[in-house]
Write an enzyme that holds these catalytic residues in place. Structure first.
Site, short mmCIF file in Angstrom:
data_model
loop_
_atom_site.label_atom_id
_atom_site.label_comp_id
_atom_site.label_asym_id
_atom_site.label_seq_id
_atom_site.Cartn_x
_atom_site.Cartn_y
_atom_site.Cartn_z
N LYS A 174 0.87 -1.18 0.00
CA LYS A 174 0.00 0.00 0.00
C LYS A 174 0.91 1.23 0.00
O LYS A 174 1.41 1.65 1.04
CB LYS A 174 -0.91 0.06 1.23
CG LYS A 174 -1.97 1.15 1.07
CD LYS A 174 -2.47 1.74 2.37
CE LYS A 174 -1.59 2.76 2.97
NZ LYS A 174 -1.37 3.99 2.14
N GLU A 249 10.28 2.00 10.21
CA GLU A 249 11.28 3.03 9.91
C GLU A 249 10.56 4.36 10.09
O GLU A 249 9.73 4.74 9.27
CB GLU A 249 11.76 2.93 8.46
CG GLU A 249 12.45 1.65 8.10
CD GLU A 249 13.83 1.53 8.71
OE1 GLU A 249 14.35 2.53 9.22
OE2 GLU A 249 14.36 0.41 8.68
N CYS A 282 13.99 11.28 6.44
CA CYS A 282 13.99 10.92 7.86
C CYS A 282 15.40 11.03 8.44
O CYS A 282 15.56 11.26 9.63
CB CYS A 282 13.44 9.53 8.04
SG CYS A 282 14.14 8.34 6.90
N GLU A 382 10.33 16.78 14.36
CA GLU A 382 10.79 16.58 12.99
C GLU A 382 10.00 17.54 12.10
O GLU A 382 8.77 17.44 12.02
CB GLU A 382 10.54 15.13 12.58
CG GLU A 382 11.06 14.83 11.19
CD GLU A 382 10.87 13.37 10.79
OE1 GLU A 382 9.73 12.86 10.90
OE2 GLU A 382 11.86 12.74 10.36
P1 NAI Z 1 2.08 9.05 7.45
O1 NAI Z 1 2.83 8.25 8.44
O2 NAI Z 1 0.64 9.37 7.77
O3 NAI Z 1 2.08 8.32 6.01
C1 NAI Z 1 2.97 7.30 5.64
C2 NAI Z 1 2.20 6.07 5.18
O4 NAI Z 1 1.47 5.53 6.27
C3 NAI Z 1 1.17 6.31 4.09
O5 NAI Z 1 1.16 5.21 3.21
C4 NAI Z 1 -0.14 6.40 4.86
O6 NAI Z 1 -1.26 6.10 4.09
C5 NAI Z 1 0.10 5.35 5.92
N1 NAI Z 1 -0.67 5.47 7.16
C6 NAI Z 1 -1.02 6.60 7.81
N2 NAI Z 1 -1.70 6.30 8.93
C7 NAI Z 1 -1.79 4.95 8.99
C8 NAI Z 1 -2.39 4.04 9.90
N3 NAI Z 1 -3.02 4.46 11.00
N4 NAI Z 1 -2.29 2.72 9.65
C9 NAI Z 1 -1.64 2.27 8.56
N5 NAI Z 1 -1.07 3.09 7.65
C10 NAI Z 1 -1.13 4.41 7.87
O7 NAI Z 1 2.91 10.37 7.19
P2 NAI Z 1 2.40 11.82 6.74
O8 NAI Z 1 1.19 12.21 7.53
O9 NAI Z 1 2.29 11.87 5.29
O10 NAI Z 1 3.64 12.73 7.23
C11 NAI Z 1 3.66 13.25 8.54
C12 NAI Z 1 5.04 13.27 9.10
O11 NAI Z 1 5.56 11.96 9.19
C13 NAI Z 1 6.09 14.03 8.31
O12 NAI Z 1 6.06 15.40 8.59
C14 NAI Z 1 7.35 13.39 8.79
O13 NAI Z 1 7.72 13.97 10.01
C15 NAI Z 1 6.96 11.95 9.03
N6 NAI Z 1 7.31 11.07 7.89
C16 NAI Z 1 8.42 10.31 7.99
C17 NAI Z 1 8.82 9.53 6.93
C18 NAI Z 1 10.05 8.69 7.01
O14 NAI Z 1 10.71 8.49 6.01
N7 NAI Z 1 10.38 8.13 8.15
C19 NAI Z 1 8.08 9.51 5.67
C20 NAI Z 1 6.89 10.31 5.67
C21 NAI Z 1 6.54 11.06 6.76
#
Ligand code: NAI
Ligand code: MG
Length: 479
Positions: A174, A249, A282, A382
């Site tokens: 996904k 991660e 990240c 972050e």
């Molecule tokens: P997010 O964590 O909501 O999105 C990442 C993935 O997780 C997407 O595929 C989303 O659909 C999925 N997701 C979201 N909530 C979920 C849940 N409850 N259960 C299962 N899957 C879920 O990240 P978002 O809101 O786009 O970004 C917010 C912050 O997260 C950013 O500002 C950054 O700080 C951090 N982030 C960190 C990343 C990394 O590489 N470690 C990548 C993206 C965001």
């Protein structure tokens, strides 16, 4: 308008069970660039069922055969880079040249490294020379749900799919609903590489929908997730009901410790690294800790470097940085910049609002704050945008203390020409990775974090082993 409403399930493209259109927004223009569907429970169930059916056929294949499929995938991947690059530029805003090189390049890099690492994974061997009739077999965890983010989309997809495939797991991917298009091209490549039906499936959806359905699904054995700490916690809690293996991660707030004897490029390198991918990494070195004797000079240099960075449309060629991914992130970054000002940090480059002359697109000014202390919000959260914080320090002990005073522990950086000190620092920094003097980790090195930056490692042998269970057999008959 590109319309890509279908999902890839059991070897074919299928319509969603229930129509649920979702616009993919181009952050350079704020206009929709494609329409996809968000899946529902019936789609998730169909994909998981396909993966479950395909599991025995895939996991019991000799590892060499699975590796051969990944080799075929890599050969096809290398010919389809332009399509992937264009998709990522449009949907998440990576400037096209950077998308072609870094974003697309990260995918072939990981696939290549997995093919090499696979030969070192001890899939099946005696316990030891002494205990030849004890057998240690490493076998696939089972059906894996792969949930990926939008910031380095192909990087994350290949880190998970490549490792899972070699380990013998079948999978449901996904991708982020913010960046689904590149993943749909990738699904075509998986199809062309000839993976048996059901081994790889893709369902689009959001976190509350398909993401949650996957992390709680009784037939999913493992979830591998990259994204926010918030979602990582939600996934862990939901997966706990069925005791799934969970790989995470998550975020970071890396320190880049620059000692007075650092090489003269250290500050410039640190600023450029922070701003790469518009700060949406990240492992970004987002807290620059500078030793007092060179602090004033470093502040001046950092401002100059930040002011020299241009911001522009992701579809234009060149070395500029692009917009941030979407409106939510744009607003979050603006709020944090304002907080930095309100809490008394000294703004030395950038600031709130779009760069001069831009009034549409999620563009953020490359921003640097000096005189930050580690208690300020901009030093703790972050930001995930082109925003650097600079913190002065006096002694090595103080630098270690500040660097480690964070809930995160992904990557820290050290700049000094004193080798003994560098190595001492590397041992004391509480993070999954430490990079020194601008040298990144080599191919096959594991990627991952400590503390709230996650658990597990991706890439190389460690990345494959994360998708494997260890089985110990006594009384193995001599062969
Ligand atoms: P997010 O964590 O909501 O999105 C990442 C993935 O997780 C997407 O595929 C989303 O659909 C999925 N997701 C979201 N909530 C979920 C849940 N409850 N259960 C299962 N899957 C879920 O990240 P978002 O809101 O786009 O970004 C917010 C912050 O997260 C950013 O500002 C950054 O700080 C951090 N982030 C960190 C990343 C990394 O590489 N470690 C990548 C993206 C965001
Ligand atoms: Mg988008």
């Amino acid at each position: 308008m590109i319309e890509k409403r279908q999902f890839y399930i059991n070897g074919e493209w299928v319509d969603p069970a229930v129509p649920n259109d979702f616009e993919v927004i181009d952050p350079s223009t704020e206009e929709a660039c494609a329409i996809i569907s968000l899946g529902s429970k019936a789609d998730t169930d169909a994909a998981v069922a396909a993966a479950k059916d395909a599991l025995p056929g895939w996991m019991y294949l000799p590892a060499e055969e699975r590796i051969a499929y990944v080799e075929k995938l890599l050969a096809i991947y290398d010919t389809r880079g332009e399509e992937l690059a264009q998709a990522m530029s449009a949907e998440m805003g990576a400037p096209i040249d950077m998308s072609r090189t870094q974003q697309v390049g990260s995918g072939s890099y990981h696939l290549k490294n997995f093919i090499r690492a696979a030969k070192e994974v001890p899939f099946d061997k005696p316990l030891s020379d002494r205990f030849q009739n004890d057998r240690i077999i490493m076998e696939a965890v089972g059906v894996a749900a792969l949930i990926t983010p939008w910031n380095w989309p192909m990087n994350q997809v290949t880190l998970k799919v490549g490792a899972a495939a070699i380990a013998g797991c079948t999978m449901v991917l996904k991708p982020s609903e913010q960046s689904p298009l590149n993943a749909m091209v990738f699904a075509q490549l998986m199809h062309e590489a000839g993976f048996p039906k059901g081994v790889f499936n893709l369902v689009n959806g959001d976190g509350p929908g398909v993401g949650t359905q996957l992390s709680g699904h009784p037939d999913v054995d493992m979830v591998s997730f990259t994204g926010s700490t918030r979602a990582g916690i939600a996934i862990s809690q939901n997966a706990a009901n069925t005791l799934k293996k969970v790989h995470l991660e998550l975020g970071g707030k890396g320190a880049n410790v620059i000692f007075a004897d650092a090489d003269e490029k250290a500050v410039k390198r640190g600023v450029l690294h922070m701003m790469n991918n518009t700060g949406q990494s990240c492992n970004a070195p987002s807290r620059m800790l500078v030793q007092r004797p060179i602090y004033d000079q470093a502040v001046e240099t950092a401002a100059e470097v930040a002011n020299s960075i241009t911001v522009g449309n992701a579809h234009d060629e060149g070395r500029h940085i692009g917009p941030v991914v979407n409106e939510v992130q744009f607003n979050k970054i603006q709020d944090l910049i304002q907080k930095g000002i309100d809490e008394g940090a000294r703004l030395i480059a950038g600031g709130t609002g779009r760069p001069d002359g831009m009034n549409r697109g999620f563009y953020v000014k490359p921003t640097v704050f000096a005189d930050v202390n580690n208690e300020m919000t901009i030093a703790r959260e972050e930001i995930f945008g082109p925003v650097l914080t600079m913190i002065p320090f006096d002694t090595e002990e103080e630098a270690v203390e500040i660097a480690n005073d964070t809930p995160y522990g992904l990557t820290n950086y050290v700049q000094t020409q004193d080798g003994e000190r560098a190595n001492r620092m590397a041992r004391k920094l509480r993070s999954g990775m430490v990079e020194m003097n601008g040298q990144s980790r080599s191919p096959g090195a594991p990627f991952g974090g400590m503390k709230q930056s996650g658990k597990g490692r991706e890439g190389g042998v460690w990345g494959i082993e994360d998708f494997l269970e260890v089985k110990a057999v006594g009384g193995w008959a001599a062969e």
